[in-house]
Design an enzyme around this catalytic site. Structure first.
Site, PDB file in Angstrom:
ATOM      1  N   GLU A 236     -12.148  29.976  11.791  1.00 20.07           N
ATOM      2  CA  GLU A 236     -11.652  30.060  13.173  1.00 20.07           C
ATOM      3  C   GLU A 236     -10.211  29.577  13.111  1.00 20.07           C
ATOM      4  O   GLU A 236      -9.960  28.373  12.965  1.00 20.07           O
ATOM      5  CB  GLU A 236     -12.475  29.147  14.096  1.00 20.07           C
ATOM      6  CG  GLU A 236     -13.940  29.524  14.183  1.00 20.07           C
ATOM      7  CD  GLU A 236     -14.202  30.679  15.149  1.00 20.07           C
ATOM      8  OE1 GLU A 236     -13.290  31.049  15.910  1.00 20.07           O
ATOM      9  OE2 GLU A 236     -15.333  31.201  15.128  1.00 20.07           O
ATOM     10  N   CYS A 270      -6.132  26.550  20.524  1.00 19.49           N
ATOM     11  CA  CYS A 270      -5.990  27.751  19.692  1.00 19.49           C
ATOM     12  C   CYS A 270      -5.844  28.984  20.562  1.00 19.49           C
ATOM     13  O   CYS A 270      -5.089  29.887  20.244  1.00 19.49           O
ATOM     14  CB  CYS A 270      -7.170  27.893  18.747  1.00 19.49           C
ATOM     15  SG  CYS A 270      -8.750  27.831  19.592  1.00 19.49           S
TER      16      CYS A 270
HETATM   17  P1  NAD Z   1      -4.710  22.622   9.400  1.00 22.01           P
HETATM   18  O1  NAD Z   1      -5.022  23.950   8.845  1.00 22.01           O
HETATM   19  O2  NAD Z   1      -3.455  21.955   9.013  1.00 22.01           O
HETATM   20  O3  NAD Z   1      -5.874  21.577   9.052  1.00 22.01           O
HETATM   21  C1  NAD Z   1      -7.217  21.812   9.414  1.00 22.01           C
HETATM   22  C2  NAD Z   1      -8.130  21.005   8.511  1.00 22.01           C
HETATM   23  O4  NAD Z   1      -8.006  21.479   7.173  1.00 22.01           O
HETATM   24  C3  NAD Z   1      -7.838  19.519   8.462  1.00 22.01           C
HETATM   25  O5  NAD Z   1      -9.052  18.816   8.494  1.00 22.01           O
HETATM   26  C4  NAD Z   1      -7.147  19.350   7.119  1.00 22.01           C
HETATM   27  O6  NAD Z   1      -7.301  18.075   6.546  1.00 22.01           O
HETATM   28  C5  NAD Z   1      -7.882  20.375   6.284  1.00 22.01           C
HETATM   29  N1  NAD Z   1      -7.173  20.827   5.093  1.00 22.01           N
HETATM   30  C6  NAD Z   1      -5.826  20.821   4.853  1.00 22.01           C
HETATM   31  N2  NAD Z   1      -5.553  21.352   3.632  1.00 22.01           N
HETATM   32  C7  NAD Z   1      -6.741  21.709   3.096  1.00 22.01           C
HETATM   33  C8  NAD Z   1      -7.133  22.314   1.885  1.00 22.01           C
HETATM   34  N3  NAD Z   1      -6.228  22.689   0.963  1.00 22.01           N
HETATM   35  N4  NAD Z   1      -8.443  22.532   1.653  1.00 22.01           N
HETATM   36  C9  NAD Z   1      -9.371  22.193   2.578  1.00 22.01           C
HETATM   37  N5  NAD Z   1      -9.071  21.607   3.755  1.00 22.01           N
HETATM   38  C10 NAD Z   1      -7.780  21.376   4.021  1.00 22.01           C
HETATM   39  O7  NAD Z   1      -4.809  22.792  10.988  1.00 22.01           O
HETATM   40  P2  NAD Z   1      -4.397  21.731  12.099  1.00 22.01           P
HETATM   41  O8  NAD Z   1      -2.913  21.617  12.089  1.00 22.01           O
HETATM   42  O9  NAD Z   1      -5.253  20.515  11.962  1.00 22.01           O
HETATM   43  O10 NAD Z   1      -4.885  22.469  13.431  1.00 22.01           O
HETATM   44  C11 NAD Z   1      -4.096  23.350  14.172  1.00 22.01           C
HETATM   45  C12 NAD Z   1      -4.492  24.776  13.832  1.00 22.01           C
HETATM   46  O11 NAD Z   1      -5.877  24.971  14.104  1.00 22.01           O
HETATM   47  C13 NAD Z   1      -3.769  25.797  14.693  1.00 22.01           C
HETATM   48  O12 NAD Z   1      -3.381  26.889  13.901  1.00 22.01           O
HETATM   49  C14 NAD Z   1      -4.846  26.232  15.689  1.00 22.01           C
HETATM   50  O13 NAD Z   1      -4.656  27.499  16.246  1.00 22.01           O
HETATM   51  C15 NAD Z   1      -6.078  26.162  14.843  1.00 22.01           C
HETATM   52  N6  NAD Z   1      -7.273  26.064  15.672  1.00 22.01           N
HETATM   53  C16 NAD Z   1      -8.123  27.146  15.740  1.00 22.01           C
HETATM   54  C17 NAD Z   1      -9.244  27.089  16.558  1.00 22.01           C
HETATM   55  C18 NAD Z   1     -10.183  28.262  16.679  1.00 22.01           C
HETATM   56  O14 NAD Z   1     -11.307  28.078  17.161  1.00 22.01           O
HETATM   57  N7  NAD Z   1      -9.803  29.467  16.295  1.00 22.01           N
HETATM   58  C19 NAD Z   1      -9.507  25.936  17.296  1.00 22.01           C
HETATM   59  C20 NAD Z   1      -8.610  24.884  17.202  1.00 22.01           C
HETATM   60  C21 NAD Z   1      -7.504  24.948  16.371  1.00 22.01           C
END
Ligand code: NAD
Length: 483
Positions: A236, A270
């Site tokens: 997502e 999001c």
């Molecule tokens: P992010 O991708 O930076 O991090 C998300 C998660 O991934 C965190 O827990 C982080 O620690 C983990 N992570 C980071 N690097 C990783 C790796 N190499 N391997 C595994 N896990 C890893 O996202 P963010 O900045 O925390 O959140 C914002 C983003 O989330 C925005 O793009 C937003 O649109 C999206 N989002 C999507 C939805 C949806 O339902 N589609 C909902 C909320 C947020």
């Protein structure tokens, strides 16, 4: 190992900018031991009747209710907002109880039994076997809610779950873990680990299925790691959601819907609206009204209990949004109200910012913003509006505000995205337990987290077939003479 010798990670407070919390990620051995123990307990959890899992989940909802104050306090420190933090435990309780009400029916309906339509003497029955262990990796914008949204249906399906929330917002984990510990049957099959990307990768190595919510670049890394292990992954991801406002739209309605859809939660949703396409004849009147309403929105600084929008949760996000604004201004865009981020008491805030004279290829119209920015662009024809709405690498959600429900439906059905709000914006949450939706393009991958699929995606599906007649005799399956 002594915690001081271990690598701790600092956590910044979004209102003060100070580091006031630390987390200690697990070692590889600890991760292995935790996942082993969850797997062992999952066998009994899955074998129990669904009524047992429903009863245990209901107990958990009751415990969250009892610990609401502590959870709200921690989530508020994580996010820098109060109202949203106070609503979080309510939303999670509502999610658990709602899925608990529906789980038996959804699972029951997926258990098929009958005779083959090709070979009527063959009877079949389906069997659903939950994936033993779900790994959840979640983001910082709605920390507790997004950490439980996939784990709740998975637990009801009979999986165990291990959750790694964002390292940016981990404070809610302590009070939430207290509620899990109060329900011993649940504590055996559900736990949290804290840490960053490395812990996320470690988690993927130890689970059987992954639900990831976050950005596109991280989603790609997660998908690649899951592909290497041949385990299913549900992504997502981000969005750049458009709204089309047609010539006959009610301006009062359109500006109310657009303002809320763009700046609620400081735009850190999001499925926030991030591109506004308005028919040229009403563009100026729309912008004037929108600007007036946007100017009535107040920052909740210095008092967290006053105003409408809080700070950026992730401080660096302010820089990303400022850079998009700079790029737009350099290329001729005009800021009609608001402007770049400001540091207030250590937190990074931004007023609702209406931008006009934007071009479709500006960063502000192409990249995810995740801030309270409202870029408005004119269009002439409905075909052009649909084309612009679909000119994106994303496809999470979209919206149409038109002169009639029929006109809104006609345009909405042409937008390539999963959740389309008509005559309003950001309605996606409303269908959580009712209808399925998937993402288009880079906004995600895998089945729907909404509707019945939300539970059913955690099962491996088996079919058991019985031949009610004598088996076919191999000696009668002879080669054929040439035709
Ligand atoms: P992010 O991708 O930076 O991090 C998300 C998660 O991934 C965190 O827990 C982080 O620690 C983990 N992570 C980071 N690097 C990783 C790796 N190499 N391997 C595994 N896990 C890893 O996202 P963010 O900045 O925390 O959140 C914002 C983003 O989330 C925005 O793009 C937003 O649109 C999206 N989002 C999507 C939805 C949806 O339902 N589609 C909902 C909320 C947020």
């Amino acid at each position: 190992m002594n915690a001081i010798l271990r690598n701790t990670m600092p956590v910044r407070n979004p209102r003060t900018g100070e580091v006031d919390y630390h987390i200690t990620p697990p070692t590889a051995d600890e991760m292995l031991a935790t996942t082993k123990s969850l797997r062992a307990a999952q066998v009994e959890w899955a074998a129990a009747p669904i009524a047992h899992r429903v009863a245990v989940m209901r107990k958990w909802a009751d415990e969250i209710e009892k610990n609401k104050v502590a959870i709200t306090k921690a989530e508020s420190a994580d996010t820098g907002r109060y109202r949203g933090a106070k609503e979080t435990p309510e939303a999670v309780i509502w999610g658990i109880r709602g899925w608990a009400d529906r789980a038996a029916d959804i699972i029951g309906k997926a258990m098929l039994e009958g005779t083959s339509s090709i070979m009527p003497h063959i009877k079949f029955r389906s069997q659903l076997k939950p994936y033993p262990l779900l790994g959840v990796i979640s983001p910082w914008n709605f920390p507790m809610m997004l950490s439980t949204i996939d784990a709740t249906p998975a637990l009801l399906a009979g999986s165990a779950a291990i959750i790694k929330p964002s390292e940016v917002t981990p404070r809610f984990v302590e009070p939430l873990m207290e509620t899990i510990q109060k329900v011993p049957e649940l504590a055996k099959v559900l736990t949290y680990v804290v840490g960053g990307g490395e812990t996320g990768q470690q988690l993927i190595e130890n689970v059987d299925i992954v639900c990831f919510t976050g950005s596109v670049p991280t989603g790609r890394k997660v998908a690649e790691a899951c592909a290497r292990r041949f385990i299913p992954v549900f992504l997502e991801l981000g969005g750049k959601d458009p709204v089309i406002v047609t010539e006959n739209a009610d301006l009062e309605r359109a500006t109310d819907a657009v303002l809320r859809g763009t700046v609620y939660a400081t735009g850190q949703i999001c499925f926030s609206i991030e591109r506004v396409y308005v028919q040229e004849k009403i563009h100026d009147a729309f912008v004037d009204k929108l600007v007036k309403k946007a100017e009535q929105i107040e920052l909740n600084y210095p008092d967290i209990h006053k105003g409408h929008i809080g700070p950026f949760i992730f401080g660096k996000q302010a820089g990303i949004v400022d850079e998009q604004l700079d790029d737009a201004i350099k290329r001729g865009a005009k800021i009609r109200t608001g402007g770049k981020s400001q540091n207030l008491g250590g937190g990074q805030y931004m007023r609702p910012t209406v931008v006009t004279d934007v071009l479709q290829d500006m960063k502000i119209m192409q990249d995810e913003t995740f801030g309270p920015v409202i870029p408005v662009m004119k269009y002439k024809t409905k075909d052009e509006a649909v084309k612009l709405a679909n000119d994106t690498i994303f496809g999470l959600s979209g919206a149409v505000i038109a002169g009639s429900d029929e006109e809104a439906y006609e345009l909405g059905s042409q937008i390539d995205a999963g959740g389309i709000s008509l005559q309003d914006t950001t309605l996606t949450g409303a269908i959580l337990r009712d209808a399925e939706k998937t993402s288009f393009n880079l906004s995600g991958m895998g089945g729907s987290r909404m509707g019945p699929a939300s539970i059913l995606r955690f099962f491996r599906k088996k079919a058991l077939m019985t031949n009610t007649l004598a088996p076919q005799d191999m000696r009668e399956i002879r080669e054929l003479p040439a035709a």
